[in-house]
Design an enzyme around this catalytic site. Structure first.
Site, short mmCIF file in Angstrom:
data_model
loop_
_atom_site.label_atom_id
_atom_site.label_comp_id
_atom_site.label_asym_id
_atom_site.label_seq_id
_atom_site.Cartn_x
_atom_site.Cartn_y
_atom_site.Cartn_z
N GLY A 167 0.92 -1.31 -0.01
CA GLY A 167 0.01 -0.06 0.07
C GLY A 167 0.91 1.12 -0.02
O GLY A 167 1.92 1.33 -0.42
N SER A 168 0.33 2.20 0.62
CA SER A 168 1.06 3.58 0.59
C SER A 168 2.39 3.70 1.18
O SER A 168 3.22 4.56 1.09
CB SER A 168 0.01 4.66 1.13
OG SER A 168 -1.20 4.63 0.50
#
Lengths: 496, 469
Positions: free
Chosen positions: A224-225
């Site tokens: 993810g981020s």
């Protein structure tokens, strides 16, 4: 009558000779092969015939051996806080074999290692009962407890699936490896019927939570981020942007390349258009990093990921094997997605801790390791680990830029729960989508480091798979960051 | 009788060798006592409590046996009794050692409780039978009178396990007879002695007919049809034992001993060829029809193969031998308990010898048996009467074949037969019968080595003396 009788006597002599030849064949020529046959139970009996050496954390053994009755095996393994330490120790079971450190360091722990030969000979001569050597780990008991309890408490009482990996960025020493739900290896250390039942109960087919899975080392997730730190590093290193405050050239809405206006949307709109890396990291702008990844291209992104430890096959052994994190060859839209930690990008929690550690250690990635010393039963050190540089993914300048941006994330962004008084904390949250069309609860990520005047003593990665809480509250800052905070706090406290 | 060529017999007074026997007996008692202490020290780090009683018991048995031999068979072979005592003593130690393994003796695991005490009791009965035989049987030729009675007894003993309600099947072989109040008995062990008596008596009478009345065919002297009758009967009986009692060992033993005795009696090589042909036919016939024998052969060819994912007894025995290596683990320190409850029984006791005493110990035990056989053969050569020679060669041959079949079977040289290792293995019938066998060998060797009686005083001399007086 005597002539045939003599012949019969000679014949009987030949029979005896044949027997002598045969027993020589079996007990001399074939002896080694029979002795070490896998089905010869004596091999396993020998493994548990002496007290096994211990695995040591902070000077205290987290394992033990007890004498048992009513079995072929004299000693049985015991564990202190077995469930908490299971991702480190693994298990050594009379019935089910061994894994992780118990398996990798088995020659030392049983005392069979060649380097213990002298020691064993002395024991034999002095009549002392032989025993195994100890494995001294780099782990930090307080950090491990903070990680394990943080994960256990994250689910409001329900079993939360998650993992924490923490390491010392300056040396690569692993400080915490937690995975939940866990299992207690004491439960099936023996070979009784109860041990068999306990073993069966924690197998994946009987427990969908798969407690035997070491999520910190052996499970890969879309990062993810949190991966945006790597994309930012690639952009800085390749001169796409000069510093974290320079405006990028990013349209909003941003459409994935080679697609028919498929938008890569942002969670928080507003500041993302042409945002600087600092702002883009704070607001976690998908458009900025998707665009950067697309501009850099698959090859450049792959190279940077590999510098941080991706795509190593089975080469990463600490000395327990770490599952490979992958950033594969992919087409342009998929590569843009991989740049924000989605699509085919998959990483272990330890991998993401390594990303934070490389940034915190001014661009130098130290090789992670969890065994500091191997110690003979007489306490002689027979092997001492020396920290090794693994790679140098980014320059010190880039590292300082990224540190500054990651510290802004913690100071000004959502994960303010990770802040610690008196030290600089840099971090990055992540909420990785999973399931088709984001149908399943996302993974909550947080990676961070703490920085003191003497450099950074700890970098940590936390992932919570499915905390059993409402979808809206699943976020890196809400679930994962407090755990990271406690782990960093524990390391800082024990350093003082 | 061709005893003229026999150099071991002299009419001069041979030394009786009783003192040699006594000295050897001391070793034969002391070695097992040390072995007993060794097991105790290895298992519990203390001298076993029963050591004194055990040593005294074994010493008493040996001492009484020695005194009786000194009195009733003063010229008997000096080695037979010490070797038998040593093997019996070692057997008791090994059984007691395996008694220390709860997985073998504990009824929870299917065991029958400790076995050493019973074995000592059976040994005592065996030695008593040994003494009785020596005291009551003044001359082995008396047995010749019972040739045909022996045949009937032998057949009855062999057939007994097949009788419903009497016979019991243990470990796949129907070789046991249940006796109410006493337990179970292996009649085959006794049958081997009785049948040797029958063969000796029968062949002594018929040897000339079998040897001389033959037709020459392709360079071999073939027996006449009517002389072949008894051979075919023995062949049929041994096949029956094999098929109905699934006892490979006993049938092989009887047929083998018969062929050996026939060969010795007639001095005709053709009988051996004929016997081998019959054995081969029988073996092929049975191997194709009996699943039990086929299984044994499979185990022999693939000793380490798993059976339903489990390690077989055959494989456990091989692991025991292999793990013993050259010098063994030491008494009491091996893992032959892995073989299971059958470890002290029949052939498997040798696995414990191999693992705990090593190749060296196992070879020593085999050589002890070899020495016993050699003394038996020597006695047969020295015997002066054809019946004694035949009986002695029969009993010794039987013993030798049994040693070969048991040891060869358990070490994987030949398929396993499930016979008992004389003196070493647990089991009453075996130890009793083998003590009787040793008694017969001692009786024959005493007769053989006894100096010829002084010539009777001549009548003339007496008369002369009378005149002089």
């Amino acid at each position: 009558m005597n002539k045939p009788m003599r012949r019969v006597a000679v014949f009987c002599g030949l029979l005896i000779l044949a027997l002598l030849a045969r027993v020589n064949w079996v007990q001399f020529v074939q002896a080694d092969e029979l002795q070490n046959d896998t089905h010869n139970r004596r091999v396993a009996i020998e493994m548990f015939a002496h007290p096994r050496g211990d695995i040591i954390v902070d000077g205290e053994p987290i394992t033990g051996s007890v004498e048992t009755e009513g079995s072929d095996f004299r000693y049985k393994r015991t564990y202190t806080d077995g469930a908490m330490w299971a991702p480190v120790t693994g298990y050594a079971s009379q019935a089910f074999g061994s894994n992780l450190l118990e398996n990798v360091e088995d020659p030392i722990l049983t005392g069979d290692d060649d380097r213990l030969f002298f020691n064993n000979t002395i024991d034999m001569l002095t009549g002392e009962e032989p025993s195994g050597g100890n494995v001294v780990t780099t782990l930090n008991a307080d950090a491990q407890r903070a990680a394990y309890e943080g994960l256990t408490n994250a689910g409001n009482g329900e079993a939360v699936r998650g993992a924490v990996a923490a390491m010392d960025p300056r040396t690569g020493a692993v400080l915490a490896l937690a995975s939940t739900p866990s299992y207690d290896p004491s439960d099936f250390a023996g070979n009784s019927e109860e041990d068999g039942e306990a073993w069966a109960a924690v197998q994946e087919e009987n427990d969908p939570n798969n407690p035997m899975l070491n999520r910190a080392l052996r499970e890969t997730y879309p990062p993810g981020s949190t991966f945006k730190v790597v994309t930012a590093a690639a952009a800085l290193e390749n001169g796409l942007v000069d510093d974290v405050d320079e405006h990028t050239d990013t349209p909003v809405p941003y459409y994935l390349p080679d697609t028919d206006h498929q938008e890569l949307s942002n969670e928080t709109e507003g500041r993302c258009e042409n945002a600087s890396l600092r702002i883009a990291l704070i607001d976690s702008c998908n458009s900025v990093f998707g665009n950067l990844s697309a501009t850099l291209g698959n090859d450049t992104m792959q190279e940077m990921a590999e510098e941080f430890g991706y795509n190593q096959g089975d080469d990463l052994q600490i000395p327990v094997r770490v599952e490979e994190s992958v950033y594969p060859d992919d087409n342009r839209p998929q590569n843009a997605m991989a740049g924000i930690g989605q699509a085919s990008n998959r990483a272990t929690p330890l991998q993401m801790a390594m990303v934070a550690a490389a940034v915190a250690n001014n661009g130098t990635l130290m090789e992670p390791y969890m065994v500091d010393q191997l110690v003979a039963p007489n306490l002689n050190v027979i092997e001492q680990h020396e920290p090794r540089e693994m790679s140098h993914p980014i320059s010190a300048e880039t590292a300082h830029e990224l540190q500054s941006a990651m510290e802004s994330v913690v100071n000004d962004g959502p994960p303010q729960s990770a802040q610690i008084d008196g030290v600089r904390v840099g971090g990055k949250t992540g909420t990785a989508q999973r399931g088709e069309n984001n149908s399943e609860p996302p993974y909550a990520w947080f990676i961070s480091y703490a920085m003191t005047d003497e450099g950074s003593p700890v970098a940590v990665a936390v992932v919570v798979e499915d905390a059993g809480v409402d979808r809206d509250t699943i976020s890196g800052s809400g679930l994962a960051a407090p755990i990271a905070h406690d782990v960093m706090q524990a390391v800082l406290d024990s350093d003082n | 009788m061709s005893s003229a060529s026999n150099t071991t017999v002299s009419t001069g007074g041979l030394p009786s060798r009783r003192n040699t026997e006594l000295a050897m007996l001391v070793f034969a008692v002391v070695i097992p006592v040390f072995a007993y202490a060794n097991v105790g020290l290895a298992k519990d780090e203390t001298l076993p409590a029963g050591m004194l009683g055990y040593g005294l018991g074994l010493g008493l048995l040996a001492g009484v046996a020695h005194l009786v031999v000194r009195r009733y068979a003063p010229y008997a072979d000096p080695l037979l009794l010490p070797i038998a005592t040593l093997l019996n003593g070692l057997g008791l130690v090994l059984i007691w050692r395996l008694d220390q393994e709860p997985t073998i003796t504990d009824p929870d695991f299917g065991g029958d409780g400790p076995m050493a005490a019973n074995q000592l009791l059976w040994s005592t009965v065996g030695v008593a039978l040994f003494l009785g035989t020596l005291m009551l049987l003044k001359d082995h030729r008396i047995l010749q009178r019972y040739t045909y009675i022996s045949m009937v007894v032998a057949l009855a003993l062999l057939v007994a396990p097949m009788v419903p309600g009497l016979g019991r099947q243990v470990h796949g072989a129907r070789i046991w007879v249940a006796l109410p109040g006493v337990g179970s008995l292996q009649p085959g062990e006794f049958a081997k002695i009785v049948i040797a008596v029958f063969f000796a008596g029968y062949l002594m009478v018929k040897r000339d007919a079998l040897a001389l009345a033959s037709r020459r065919f392709m360079g071999l002297y073939l027996p006449r049809g009517r002389d072949m009758g008894p051979i075919l009967v023995v062949w049929a009986v041994s096949l029956m034992i094999l098929i109905f009692e699934t006892d490979l060992g006993t049938s092989l033993l009887f047929f083998g001993v018969f062929i050996v005795m026939l060969y010795v009696a007639t001095e005709r090589t053709s009988w051996i060829v004929f016997g081998l042909l019959l054995s081969a036919t029988g073996a092929v016939l049975v191997a194709q029809t009996s699943p039990h024998v086929g299984e044994r052969v499979d185990n022999w060819l693939h000793p380490l193969a798993l059976e339903n994912d489990n390690v077989t007894e055959t494989a456990q025995v091989m692991y025991s031998f292999g793990s013993g290596g050259l010098f063994g683990s030491g008494l009491g320190q091996g893992y032959s308990r892995l073989i299971g409850g059958i470890a002290p029984k029949s052939d498997y006791i040798l696995a414990t010898v191999g693992e705990e005493l090593g190749l060296a110990g196992l070879m020593a035990v085999i050589i002890l048996y070899g020495l016993l056989i050699e003394r038996g053969m020597r006695t047969a050569l020295a015997a002066r009467d054809p019946f004694g020679k035949l009986l002695c060669v029969g009993l010794t041959g039987c013993f030798a074949l049994q040693i070969f079949v048991v040891t060869g079977g358990v070490t994987g040289l030949i398929p396993l037969t499930g016979m008992t290792m004389p003196f070493l293995a647990q089991g009453g019938s075996s130890v009793i019968a083998n003590w009787a066998l040793i008694a017969l060998l001692l009786r024959i060797s005493d007769t053989a080595r006894r100096p010829a009686p002084a010539p009777a005083p001549s009548l003339d001399a007496e008369q002369t003396q009378v005149v002089r007086a």
